[in-house]
Design an enzyme around this catalytic site. Structure first.
Site, PDB file in Angstrom:
ATOM      1  CD  GLU A 120       9.002   4.532  -1.049  1.00 16.76           C
ATOM      2  OE1 GLU A 120       8.516   4.243   0.074  1.00 16.76           O
ATOM      3  OE2 GLU A 120      10.158   4.221  -1.380  1.00 16.76           O
ATOM      4  CG  PHE A 123      17.179  -6.868  -5.007  1.00 14.26           C
ATOM      5  CD1 PHE A 123      16.781  -7.321  -3.753  1.00 14.26           C
ATOM      6  CD2 PHE A 123      17.627  -5.557  -5.127  1.00 14.26           C
ATOM      7  CE1 PHE A 123      16.828  -6.487  -2.645  1.00 14.26           C
ATOM      8  CE2 PHE A 123      17.676  -4.714  -4.018  1.00 14.26           C
ATOM      9  CZ  PHE A 123      17.270  -5.194  -2.771  1.00 14.26           C
ATOM     10  CD  GLN A 124      14.754  -2.838  -3.894  1.00 17.16           C
ATOM     11  OE1 GLN A 124      15.141  -2.038  -4.726  1.00 17.16           O
ATOM     12  NE2 GLN A 124      14.691  -2.559  -2.604  1.00 17.16           N
ATOM     13  CE  LYS A 139      20.087   1.219 -12.387  1.00 12.48           C
ATOM     14  NZ  LYS A 139      20.754   0.794 -11.166  1.00 12.48           N
ATOM     15  CG  MET A 159     -15.957   6.267  11.746  1.00 12.86           C
ATOM     16  SD  MET A 159     -17.430   7.194  12.243  1.00 12.86           S
ATOM     17  CE  MET A 159     -17.292   8.614  11.169  1.00 12.86           C
TER      18      MET A 159
HETATM   19  C1  LIG Z   1      -5.583   2.961   6.304  1.00 15.68           C
HETATM   20  C2  LIG Z   1      -6.874   2.746   7.008  1.00 15.68           C
HETATM   21  N1  LIG Z   1      -6.992   1.745   7.916  1.00 15.68           N
HETATM   22  C3  LIG Z   1      -8.171   1.549   8.560  1.00 15.68           C
HETATM   23  C4  LIG Z   1      -9.251   2.352   8.316  1.00 15.68           C
HETATM   24  C5  LIG Z   1     -10.571   2.110   9.032  1.00 15.68           C
HETATM   25  N2  LIG Z   1     -10.921   3.269   9.865  1.00 15.68           N
HETATM   26  C6  LIG Z   1     -11.798   4.221   9.475  1.00 15.68           C
HETATM   27  S1  LIG Z   1     -11.977   5.436  10.575  1.00 15.68           S
HETATM   28  C7  LIG Z   1     -10.911   4.709  11.644  1.00 15.68           C
HETATM   29  C8  LIG Z   1     -10.604   5.337  12.980  1.00 15.68           C
HETATM   30  C9  LIG Z   1      -9.846   6.599  12.850  1.00 15.68           C
HETATM   31  O1  LIG Z   1      -9.375   6.993  14.107  1.00 15.68           O
HETATM   32  P1  LIG Z   1      -8.731   8.393  14.351  1.00 15.68           P
HETATM   33  O2  LIG Z   1      -7.749   8.699  13.315  1.00 15.68           O
HETATM   34  O3  LIG Z   1      -8.230   8.441  15.761  1.00 15.68           O
HETATM   35  O4  LIG Z   1      -9.936   9.406  14.139  1.00 15.68           O
HETATM   36  P2  LIG Z   1     -11.321   9.570  14.924  1.00 15.68           P
HETATM   37  O5  LIG Z   1     -12.314   8.670  14.274  1.00 15.68           O
HETATM   38  O6  LIG Z   1     -11.078   9.227  16.355  1.00 15.68           O
HETATM   39  O7  LIG Z   1     -11.661  11.010  14.713  1.00 15.68           O
HETATM   40  C10 LIG Z   1     -10.426   3.507  11.124  1.00 15.68           C
HETATM   41  C11 LIG Z   1      -9.490   2.596  11.829  1.00 15.68           C
HETATM   42  C12 LIG Z   1      -9.083   3.375   7.348  1.00 15.68           C
HETATM   43  N3  LIG Z   1     -10.069   4.183   6.998  1.00 15.68           N
HETATM   44  N4  LIG Z   1      -7.889   3.554   6.731  1.00 15.68           N
END
Ligand SMILES: Cc1ncc(C[n+]2csc(CCOP(=O)(O)OP(=O)(O)O)c2C)c(N)n1
Length: 564
Positions: free
Chosen positions: A51, A113-114, A163, A475
């Site tokens: 979803e 449920f749900q 529903k 990052m």
């Molecule tokens: C759903 C979610 N969980 C955690 C984060 C925190 N977060 C921001 S950037 C990042 C790393 C992303 O890694 P990747 O997709 O390998 O990209 P890169 O930075 O290596 O280009 C994380 C964990 C987020 N933005 N979104």
């Protein structure tokens, strides 16, 4: 008129609204609606495999086309899976209608449920929401939902339908026009304020255009280009406004904020006037608020009155639709503003740009992510839509991809949602089938909605996923390098699937590349084949995104390089 069931009404309303595609996932509480979908061919339904992906796909469709994106989900877990998508769209003001099934009215509040309190959950992350109590009110609510989603400051609207309501019979009179007592967005800007703003521009010495996402939503990029071109006032773009000006516009200083260019951030810091067109003064742009644009008076044009003055003091507030405001402002500016007045200012900023241009050290040993993005740009600028996930790859894309137009760049700004890129890129492909849809992702992000390879293959939505694979949650790793003494807690992603075989197992095409030549070949091949593809690009593990303003720091204090 013959009576209809609530479920029939949902389908008829989609026809009334001219909806061409719904992304969704069925379940018990929404089955009556799906039974109607089975009988009609008013719109295409795309069954995603999660979803969250359905909502992101609807979101990507909306960002690329400017139309309202639509998603259907069931109650309980179906709805909770959709929440991240709603919040993502809400933070970036994306027009969307999400319809969820709910347990029957008599069972609400019984821990059935749900059952989940869907409107309770969606309230803080939607522009508006409705719990429908009877089929009678359904046509009106659905018409209002679409109207609210697309008007004023756009946003997602959630409609929760029990529903038994979808089974009830009632008259279907779909309102041709929606009028709401308490919701009337201001379209025209105040003429006196516009005049004052033009005077402020004409009298400024160091003005800067601060261009925000509202420009994209209001389709006013053409007017902004005209204004910038005439006044010759330098401009910075937020992440959400990338593509407002062409990448090679001489007035464009680049992106502003945490990973903005030196010239853009210095322009904000030294300006005597900010002309803010549809931005929201996000903390990733402003940095430390007390130091933000300290010497500047501020003009802020926004359709949402509550966003004006929310974070900074605004000297010239203008509430209105940006396009309508610019239609008045541009001719006045042409009559009053003398572009030669800002010459000295432009020179200062040019010097900043020469001093610290956006740059990286290329290498022959290992692929640099910046190079990959520039290469995609060389091959495809103006011909493709670029979506991203969230992380370093997103920032490099925002910095290095040569954007030529609005709606070319599709990215989750406000919420920063990993897992957004691929499903959004599917929605983009559905919305603009004649263009190439590229998703630039990270090895972390892509795994968050990788199951959508199946949807893309099934529905022939040939998205090309380019994974900038650094074997890290890059990052977060970068922050650990800079601010946590290299304690790489839980960011190492050395353990990986075989992305090539993974793509192939879903019926797509996979490539793994380590050199520039291999990358060129893979991209050319994926484009010429026109299939769902995944290009796993092995890049420098330790590359950092620079410049960087540390969180909560001031814009003029940028880290410009990192030496180990
Ligand atoms: C759903 C979610 N969980 C955690 C984060 C925190 N977060 C921001 S950037 C990042 C790393 C992303 O890694 P990747 O997709 O390998 O990209 P890169 O930075 O290596 O280009 C994380 C964990 C987020 N933005 N979104």
């Amino acid at each position: 008129m013959a009576k209809m069931t609530g479920a029939q009404m949902v389908v008829e309303a989609m026809r009334e609204e001219g909806v061409e595609v719904v992304f969704g996932y069925p379940g018990g509480a929404i089955m009556n609606v799906y039974d109607e979908i089975y009988k009609h061919k008013y719109f295409q339904h795309i069954l995603t495999r999660h979803e969250q992906a359905a909502v992101h796909a609807a979101d990507g469709y909306a960002r690329a086309t400017g139309k309202v994106g639509v998603a259907f989900v069931t109650s309980g877990p179906g709805f909770t899976n959709a929440v991240t998508g709603l919040a993502t769209a809400y933070m970036d003001s994306i027009p969307m209608v999400v319809i969820s099934g709910q347990v029957p009215l008599s069972m609400i509040g019984t821990d059935a449920f749900q059952e989940i309190d869907a409107v309770g959950i969606s309230r803080p992350c939607t522009k508006h929401n409705f719990l429908v109590k009877s089929a009678e009110e359904l046509p009106e609510i659905l018409a209002e939902a679409f109207y609210i989603a697309r008007s004023g400051r756009p946003g997602p609207v959630h409609v929760d339908i029990p529903k038994d309501v979808t089974a009830q019979l009632a008259d279907f009179n779909y309102p041709k026009e929606v009028k709401l007592e308490t919701y009337k967005p201001t379209i025209k800007g105040n003429a006196r304020q516009i005049k004052k703003a033009v005077e402020a521009i004409a009298n400024a010495k160091k003005p800067v255009f601060y261009l925000g996402g509202g420009i994209i939503h209001s389709n006013s990029a053409e007017l902004v280009r005209e204004l910038v071109d005439f006044t010759q006032i330098p401009a910075v773009e937020t992440l959400m406004a990338r593509g407002t000006l062409r990448y090679d516009d001489p007035m464009l200083l680049g992106m502003v904020g945490m990973h903005g260019t030196y010239a853009a951030n210095m322009a904000m810091s030294e300006a005597d006037l900010l002309i803010a067109l549809g931005p929201r003064f996000d903390d990733r742009v402003t940095g430390k608020l007390s130091e933000f644009a300290k010497y500047a008076k501020i003009i802020h044009v926004d359709i949402d009155p509550s966003s004006i003055g929310k974070l900074v003091h605004v000297d010239y507030p203008i509430v209105g639709d940006l396009k309508a405001v610019l239609e008045e402002l541009v001719p006045q500016a042409k009559a009053k503003v003398d572009p030669s007045r800002y010459e000295a200012w432009r020179e200062i900023l040019n010097r900043y740009n020469e001093l610290h241009p956006l740059t990286y050290e290329d290498s022959d040993e290992v692929l640099k992510p910046e190079w990959v993005i520039q290469r995609v740009g060389e091959k495809l600028k103006g011909k493709a839509r670029i979506s991203t996930d969230v992380g370093q790859h997103q920032m490099w894309t925002a910095q290095y991809y040569p954007f030529t137009r609005p709606r070319e760049f599709i990215t989750s700004g406000g919420l920063g949602t990993m897992g957004f890129g691929f499903p959004a890129a599917m929605g983009v492909k559905r919305g603009v089938p004649d263009e190439i849809s590229i998703n630039i992702s990270g090895d972390g992000s892509i795994l968050m909605n990788i199951q959508e390879l199946m949807t893309a293959v099934e529905h022939r939505l040939p998205v090309i996923n380019i994974i900038l694979n650094n074997n890290y949650l890059g990052m977060v790793r970068q922050w650990q390098t800079f601010f946590y003494d290299k304690r790489y807690a839980e960011t190492d992603l050395s353990m990986q699937p075989d992305f090539v075989r993974l793509a192939e197992s879903f019926g797509g095409v996979g490539y793994r590349v380590k050199t520039k030549e291999e990358f060129d070949k893979a991209l050319d091949d994926a484009i010429s084949k026109g299939v769902v593809a995944l290009i796993d690009v092995v890049v420098d593990r330790y590359e950092n995104v620079l410049p960087m303003v540390p969180a909560g720091g001031s814009l003029y204090n940028m880290l410009l390089e990192y030496k180990d």
